[in-house]
Each structure stands twice: as C-alpha cells, then as structure tokens.
Scaffold this motif. Sequence first.
Motif, PDB file in Angstrom:
ATOM      1  N   ASP A  90       0.996  -0.683   0.065  1.00  0.00           N
ATOM      2  CA  ASP A  90       0.247   0.358  -0.057  1.00  0.00           C
ATOM      3  C   ASP A  90       0.560   1.442  -0.163  1.00  0.00           C
ATOM      4  O   ASP A  90       2.348   0.933  -0.105  1.00  0.00           O
ATOM      5  CB  ASP A  90      -0.598  -0.150   1.587  1.00  0.00           C
ATOM      6  N   ARG A  96       0.132  -6.020   0.998  1.00  0.00           N
ATOM      7  CA  ARG A  96      -0.885  -6.105   1.688  1.00  0.00           C
ATOM      8  C   ARG A  96      -1.829  -7.031   0.800  1.00  0.00           C
ATOM      9  O   ARG A  96      -3.123  -7.423   1.023  1.00  0.00           O
ATOM     10  CB  ARG A  96      -1.768  -4.634   1.488  1.00  0.00           C
ATOM     11  N   ASP A 113      -6.653  -7.408   5.461  1.00  0.00           N
ATOM     12  CA  ASP A 113      -6.847  -6.147   5.808  1.00  0.00           C
ATOM     13  C   ASP A 113      -8.195  -6.413   7.406  1.00  0.00           C
ATOM     14  O   ASP A 113      -9.229  -6.876   7.385  1.00  0.00           O
ATOM     15  CB  ASP A 113      -7.762  -5.105   4.820  1.00  0.00           C
ATOM     16  N   ASP A 114      -7.083  -5.756   7.960  1.00  0.00           N
ATOM     17  CA  ASP A 114      -8.476  -5.974   9.726  1.00  0.00           C
ATOM     18  C   ASP A 114      -9.039  -7.154  10.279  1.00  0.00           C
ATOM     19  O   ASP A 114     -10.095  -7.623  10.369  1.00  0.00           O
ATOM     20  CB  ASP A 114      -9.052  -4.644   9.362  1.00  0.00           C
TER      21      ASP A 114
END
Length: 191
Positions: A90, A96, A113-114
């Motif tokens: 990113d 990522r 992601d999260d």
Amino acid sequence: MMNFDHPHLSRLPQGYVAWRGRSVEHFDFRGDQEGFARAGRELAQHCEMLEAKGFPVTARTCMFRPLFREAPAGTPWLQAMTTYYTVLADSTGRARRCIFGLPDHAAVAVGVDDGLLALEYGYESDAAFGTTNLLDQLQNDGFRSCDASNCSYDRLTQLFVEAGLTPELVAAVLAATVPEQADKPHAECPA
C-alpha cells in the motif's frame, strides 16, 4: 552439437533444456562449449538439490535459484513460492496483497485487511493474462509492486506474513473454485 554430461539433463529444440524430459531452462551459448558445459553442471546440481529437498523441478524453481536454494526442505510456504506472481504494497510500503496465478491464466489477489479476507480475481483478456490484468487493476487502486521476484526466502515469507497470509490460507484460496468472470458491459455501437 553440444550435449550434457548428466543423464537427466537433455537438450530440446531452440535452446531449451530439460530435466527428466521436462523443460526447465533456456541456454544460448552459440558455440561456447565451456560455458554450455558449466551452465549444464550448475543446472544439474540445482535440480538435484531441488529433488533432495522434495521441491518440484520446474522452470520457476530453476529460474529463482537463490530463493529455492535458501528455502528449507519441508517449508510450509512451498505452494505459495511456486505460484505467486508478485506481492503488492500500500502507500505506506506495507505488503497488502499477493497475486497468485491460477489455471486457465486467471489470477487471484489475496490479503487480510483488519482481520477480513480480501480476494480479487483477474481473468485473461485478449491483451494479457489474468496476472497482468489484476496487477494493472491493483496498481490503479494505489498498490505498488514490492519487487518480490528477487527476494531471499526470509524476505519473501516476511512479505507473505505482512500481507496476512498463512500457508493454509494460500492452499485454501488456490483450491477454491474460481468465480465466473462477470459480464463486461457492451460498448455502444456508433450509428
């Protein structure tokens, strides 16, 4: 005509070289017998090392020799190492997404992601394979390549982990059925 000293190494047409009958390399020595013989010995040693570790002997495992030489036998990352196309970061430089090649020239980008799994697919077009189309799409979304093609084993596996991957996740994604490509909107025909 130059030939190899190793019984499992053979010449194929147009400079290709086979290990146990499977094309794994390309040599172009144009009469340089010494260079040809040296390259053949080095390739044979590499192929023997791959087999001793239980790794497949393919064009990819022969192309990225340092990576596969450094990788320990039994590495849980072998499937990821033999199928990844590139790793993308990113804007902060953190890995990522990882793009993996799939059958029929499709591709999948995987990341976490999260805590949420992020999957995006790319498909072959008239212009390019799915890996290239997916890379272009993700670059348009702000991702950039980490140049993972020349990584050490430790650095590559670090990038995989940074993107949220595990060997089990990679195996599950690569074993999943690839969704059908969504229909593209039809272009208007000029009247």
